[in-house]
Design a protein around this motif. Structure first.
Motif, mmCIF file in Angstrom:
data_model
loop_
_atom_site.group_PDB
_atom_site.id
_atom_site.type_symbol
_atom_site.label_atom_id
_atom_site.label_comp_id
_atom_site.label_asym_id
_atom_site.label_seq_id
_atom_site.Cartn_x
_atom_site.Cartn_y
_atom_site.Cartn_z
ATOM 1 N N TYR A 1 8.434 -11.177 -12.436
ATOM 2 C CA TYR A 1 7.495 -11.613 -11.403
ATOM 3 C C TYR A 1 6.442 -12.544 -11.999
ATOM 4 O O TYR A 1 5.962 -12.320 -13.111
ATOM 5 C CB TYR A 1 6.815 -10.388 -10.753
ATOM 6 C CG TYR A 1 7.828 -9.452 -10.153
ATOM 7 C CD1 TYR A 1 8.135 -9.494 -8.806
ATOM 8 C CD2 TYR A 1 8.549 -8.574 -10.968
ATOM 9 C CE1 TYR A 1 9.116 -8.675 -8.262
ATOM 10 C CE2 TYR A 1 9.539 -7.759 -10.448
ATOM 11 C CZ TYR A 1 9.820 -7.815 -9.088
ATOM 12 O OH TYR A 1 10.810 -7.019 -8.560
ATOM 13 N N HIS B 1 10.360 -21.868 -6.607
ATOM 14 C CA HIS B 1 11.778 -22.167 -6.359
ATOM 15 C C HIS B 1 12.178 -21.976 -4.904
ATOM 16 O O HIS B 1 13.248 -22.432 -4.490
ATOM 17 C CB HIS B 1 12.676 -21.344 -7.304
ATOM 18 C CG HIS B 1 12.851 -19.913 -6.927
ATOM 19 N ND1 HIS B 1 12.096 -18.893 -7.456
ATOM 20 C CD2 HIS B 1 13.728 -19.323 -6.082
ATOM 21 C CE1 HIS B 1 12.499 -17.737 -6.964
ATOM 22 N NE2 HIS B 1 13.491 -17.971 -6.121
ATOM 23 N N CYS B 2 11.318 -21.311 -4.113
ATOM 24 C CA CYS B 2 11.579 -21.174 -2.682
ATOM 25 C C CYS B 2 11.318 -22.475 -1.926
ATOM 26 O O CYS B 2 11.809 -22.651 -0.805
ATOM 27 C CB CYS B 2 10.693 -20.076 -2.086
ATOM 28 S SG CYS B 2 11.193 -18.398 -2.535
ATOM 29 N N SER C 1 12.889 -13.343 -3.222
ATOM 30 C CA SER C 1 12.061 -14.310 -3.944
ATOM 31 C C SER C 1 10.840 -14.733 -3.142
ATOM 32 O O SER C 1 10.908 -14.919 -1.933
ATOM 33 C CB SER C 1 12.889 -15.558 -4.269
ATOM 34 O OG SER C 1 13.924 -15.271 -5.163
ATOM 35 N N CYS D 1 13.359 -16.670 2.102
ATOM 36 C CA CYS D 1 12.434 -16.252 1.048
ATOM 37 C C CYS D 1 11.286 -15.465 1.661
ATOM 38 O O CYS D 1 11.076 -15.487 2.884
ATOM 39 C CB CYS D 1 11.861 -17.468 0.305
ATOM 40 S SG CYS D 1 12.724 -17.899 -1.233
ATOM 41 N N LYS E 1 18.659 -11.433 -4.184
ATOM 42 C CA LYS E 1 18.541 -12.754 -3.572
ATOM 43 C C LYS E 1 17.919 -12.646 -2.181
ATOM 44 O O LYS E 1 18.341 -11.833 -1.359
ATOM 45 C CB LYS E 1 19.913 -13.411 -3.469
ATOM 46 C CG LYS E 1 19.886 -14.840 -2.961
ATOM 47 C CD LYS E 1 21.273 -15.433 -2.963
ATOM 48 C CE LYS E 1 21.291 -16.837 -2.398
ATOM 49 N NZ LYS E 1 20.510 -17.786 -3.202
ATOM 50 N N THR F 1 7.665 -12.335 -6.577
ATOM 51 C CA THR F 1 9.048 -12.133 -6.978
ATOM 52 C C THR F 1 9.659 -13.442 -7.439
ATOM 53 O O THR F 1 9.712 -14.418 -6.693
ATOM 54 C CB THR F 1 9.870 -11.548 -5.821
ATOM 55 O OG1 THR F 1 9.217 -10.374 -5.331
ATOM 56 C CG2 THR F 1 11.271 -11.173 -6.295
ATOM 57 N N SER F 2 10.152 -13.471 -8.698
ATOM 58 C CA SER F 2 10.665 -14.708 -9.280
ATOM 59 C C SER F 2 12.173 -14.670 -9.525
ATOM 60 O O SER F 2 12.926 -15.392 -8.880
ATOM 61 C CB SER F 2 9.938 -15.017 -10.589
ATOM 62 O OG SER F 2 10.398 -16.230 -11.153
ATOM 63 N N HIS F 3 12.647 -13.799 -10.451
ATOM 64 C CA HIS F 3 14.070 -13.801 -10.757
ATOM 65 C C HIS F 3 14.482 -12.523 -11.476
ATOM 66 O O HIS F 3 13.649 -11.758 -11.957
ATOM 67 C CB HIS F 3 14.444 -15.018 -11.614
ATOM 68 C CG HIS F 3 13.720 -15.083 -12.932
ATOM 69 N ND1 HIS F 3 12.402 -15.492 -13.046
ATOM 70 C CD2 HIS F 3 14.124 -14.797 -14.199
ATOM 71 C CE1 HIS F 3 12.030 -15.456 -14.312
ATOM 72 N NE2 HIS F 3 13.052 -15.035 -15.026
ATOM 73 N N ALA G 1 6.996 -18.266 -4.215
ATOM 74 C CA ALA G 1 7.551 -18.770 -5.469
ATOM 75 C C ALA G 1 7.846 -20.256 -5.355
ATOM 76 O O ALA G 1 8.230 -20.748 -4.291
ATOM 77 C CB ALA G 1 8.825 -18.010 -5.824
ATOM 78 N N ASP H 1 6.549 -20.230 -11.847
ATOM 79 C CA ASP H 1 7.253 -20.121 -10.571
ATOM 80 C C ASP H 1 6.290 -19.669 -9.477
ATOM 81 O O ASP H 1 6.303 -18.520 -9.033
ATOM 82 C CB ASP H 1 8.422 -19.136 -10.713
ATOM 83 C CG ASP H 1 9.380 -19.194 -9.536
ATOM 84 O OD1 ASP H 1 9.227 -20.097 -8.689
ATOM 85 O OD2 ASP H 1 10.285 -18.338 -9.473
ATOM 86 N N SER I 1 13.725 -7.000 -13.175
ATOM 87 C CA SER I 1 13.263 -8.200 -12.475
ATOM 88 C C SER I 1 11.927 -8.697 -13.022
ATOM 89 O O SER I 1 11.106 -7.927 -13.522
ATOM 90 C CB SER I 1 13.162 -7.932 -10.972
ATOM 91 O OG SER I 1 12.533 -6.689 -10.708
#
Length: 270
Positions: free
Chosen positions: A246, A69-70, A210, A54, A207, A228-230, A67, A119, A244
């Motif tokens: 953010y 999720h990282c 993130s 990440c 990918k 950067t999220s998804h 983020a 996120d 994308s």
């Protein structure tokens, strides 16, 4: 809700099959050392090897913004002692980087309480980063009432460069455009997220990007406006309309300030 099959998507974009994001037939944009001195790489240590997984940004000598999720896996935080942060390098493997172990993680609690959004996370470093020519802090955007739509932005990261999971040897840069939320298939405008569009030749998030910074240029300096999220609709990156999303930094300035104990409405704002 529209359900996309992989076959259907490939048929829809068959004219773009020979084109890869950022790389491929387009010359990749590879920032020189020191161009993005705030760029951080989160590296996972496993079996005596380290792997970049990440991105992040250096917002203070002991804090990395990234983020949420990282920093978690299946709802549980990653082991802190398995993560180190690489600074001051443009190499994906962290060559010549200043590497600092993580001391602790902080994930916005609403990230786990809601279905998407929030996120954002912070990494506290075990020791202070040593600033220099190739390692600098990034200024954070604080005005959450400002419309950024129409602004050119820059995504930087070590993420994969095609949908076959090939990773670049060095940092890459994409040119994005902050756009209306409906371009990312958002149901309504969200003050805590940013939608970015781009052509494949300009570059796409993928990918591994993130957690990295989304920046704009203001007063000849980079200003971080997003994390950067998804992707907006699909796990595939090589699609022109797959834009994308953010995390908007200004929406979380109070949270960042509370966690770090540093008032980021004033810190590094000159």
């Amino acid at each position: 809700m529209i359900v996309w099959t992989v076959l259907g998507v490939l048929q829809l974009v068959s004219g773009e099959r020979s084109v890869a994001i950022v790389n491929g037939f387009y010359k990749p944009r590879e920032p020189r050392l020191g161009e993005f001195p705030f760029q951080a790489s989160l590296m996972l240590r496993r079996n005596k090897t380290t792997t970049t997984f990440c991105g992040g940004s250096l917002i203070h000598i002991e804090w990395i913004l990234t983020a949420a999720h990282c920093l978690e896996n299946d709802g549980q935080p990653l082991p802190v002692n398995s993560v180190q942060v690489a600074l001051g390098s443009v190499y994906t493997n962290g060559k010549n980087a200043q590497k600092i172990p993580a001391r602790s993680f902080y994930i916005n609690k609403k990230y786990f309480e809601t279905d998407g959004g929030y996120d954002i996370g912070l990494v506290k470093l075990k020791s202070n980063a040593k600033l220099g020519r190739y390692i600098q802090l990034i200024k954070l955007h604080t005005n959450n009432g400002e419309s950024l739509i129409g602004t050119t932005a820059f995504l930087t990261g070590f993420g994969i460069i095609d949908d076959n999971y090939h990773q670049p040897e060095t940092l890459r840069k994409a040119i994005l455009h902050i756009d209306s939320p409906n371009k990312c298939f958002m149901n309504s405008a969200k003050s805590n997220e940013i939608c970015c569009t781009s052509t494949i030749s300009e570059g796409k998030a993928c990918k591994g990007d993130s957690g990295g910074p989304l920046t704009i240029i203001r007063n000849r300096k980079y200003l971080q406006v997003g994390i950067t999220s998804h992707l907006s609709i699909l796990p595939l990156c090589k699609i022109s309309f797959n834009n994308s999303i953010y995390t908007r930094v200004s929406a979380y300035i109070n949270w960042i300030s509370k966690v770090t104990g540093i008032d980021f409405t004033k810190f590094n704002q000159n």
